[in-house]
Design an enzyme around this catalytic site. Structure first.
Site, short mmCIF file in Angstrom:
data_model
loop_
_atom_site.label_atom_id
_atom_site.label_comp_id
_atom_site.label_asym_id
_atom_site.label_seq_id
_atom_site.Cartn_x
_atom_site.Cartn_y
_atom_site.Cartn_z
N HIS A 18 0.84 -1.21 0.00
CA HIS A 18 0.00 0.00 0.00
C HIS A 18 0.87 1.26 0.00
O HIS A 18 0.58 2.23 -0.71
CB HIS A 18 -0.87 0.05 1.26
CG HIS A 18 -1.97 -0.97 1.33
ND1 HIS A 18 -2.08 -1.86 2.37
CD2 HIS A 18 -3.02 -1.24 0.51
CE1 HIS A 18 -3.15 -2.62 2.19
NE2 HIS A 18 -3.73 -2.27 1.07
N LYS A 42 -16.89 -7.01 5.75
CA LYS A 42 -15.65 -7.78 5.58
C LYS A 42 -15.07 -8.23 6.91
O LYS A 42 -14.04 -8.89 6.94
CB LYS A 42 -14.60 -6.94 4.84
CG LYS A 42 -14.72 -7.00 3.32
CD LYS A 42 -13.41 -6.58 2.67
CE LYS A 42 -13.47 -6.64 1.16
NZ LYS A 42 -12.28 -6.04 0.55
N ARG A 94 -1.65 -5.96 -8.75
CA ARG A 94 -0.57 -6.89 -8.44
C ARG A 94 -0.52 -7.96 -9.52
O ARG A 94 -0.30 -7.67 -10.67
CB ARG A 94 -0.79 -7.50 -7.05
CG ARG A 94 -0.57 -6.51 -5.94
CD ARG A 94 -1.16 -6.96 -4.64
NE ARG A 94 -2.62 -6.90 -4.70
CZ ARG A 94 -3.41 -7.08 -3.65
NH1 ARG A 94 -2.91 -7.41 -2.49
NH2 ARG A 94 -4.71 -6.97 -3.78
N SER A 132 -2.78 -7.75 2.68
CA SER A 132 -3.04 -7.66 4.12
C SER A 132 -3.40 -9.05 4.66
O SER A 132 -3.00 -9.41 5.77
CB SER A 132 -4.18 -6.69 4.40
OG SER A 132 -3.85 -5.40 3.95
#
Ligand code: ADP
Length: 163
Positions: A18, A42, A94, A132
């Site tokens: 990030h 989430k 990514r 994460s």
């Protein structure tokens, strides 16, 4: 007029990936707003207050940090971006696995507001497989995480999983 970009995400917690994207965005825009999503559905590990605080501390020394703002948001990203008078939304790309979801999101957001462009930035190779979730998994198993997250996030993760 200031060229402002929104960098939205869960940041649960913020990682070096990030930070890499935020720094690249800062080099391109007059102001970058990291928008931490409340994301109740989430079930984040860190509360919204914790995620904002971790993000604040972690970004303090970034190149261009003076142009960086950190805030929370909920609801539609495009409504938030419009309210903030942003011209762009920044997302990190990514591996190929990000592509389909991000394309769908970008095209949907364009339908909602054609005036705001989504731009994709790619991190340095070391962070291409970093997320994460992976970091949380490693931390929960007491593995080494210092090459993936800033020091304040490392200690916050250690504390969480000690309980
Ligand atoms: P979200 O729940 O919106 O995916 P994340 O916090 O997981 O929130 O990610 C926010 C943004 O940061 C996304 O665009 C994601 O692709 C990007 N991102 C996350 N990790 C990395 C990384 N290691 N390298 C580049 N971009 C990343």
């Amino acid at each position: 007029m200031k060229r402002r970009a929104i960098y939205p995400g869960s940041f649960d917690p913020i990682t070096n990936g990030h930070l890499d994207i935020a720094e690249r965005a800062l080099a391109l825009f007059d102001e970058v707003v990291i928008a931490v999503a409340r994301n109740a559905e989430k079930r984040p590990l860190f509360t919204i207050e914790e995620r904002v605080e971790l993000t604040h501390t972690a970004t303090r020394k970034l190149k261009g940090a003076k142009k960086l703002k950190i805030t929370t948001f909920d609801g539609l990203l495009m409504d938030f971006a419009k309210k903030k008078k942003a011209c762009a939304v920044v997302r990190g790309l990514r591996a190929v696995s990000d592509f389909e979801y991000e394309l769908q999101l970008a095209l949907t957001n364009r339908k909602l507001n054609p005036g705001i462009e989504t731009i994709f930035l790619t991190p340095r190779e070391n962070y291409v497989y970093l997320s994460s979730n992976i970091v949380k998994e490693i931390a929960s198993l007491d593995g080494k995480i210092e090459c993936f997250v800033p020091a304040n996030v490392k200690s916050a993760l250690r504390k969480k999983y000690k309980k």
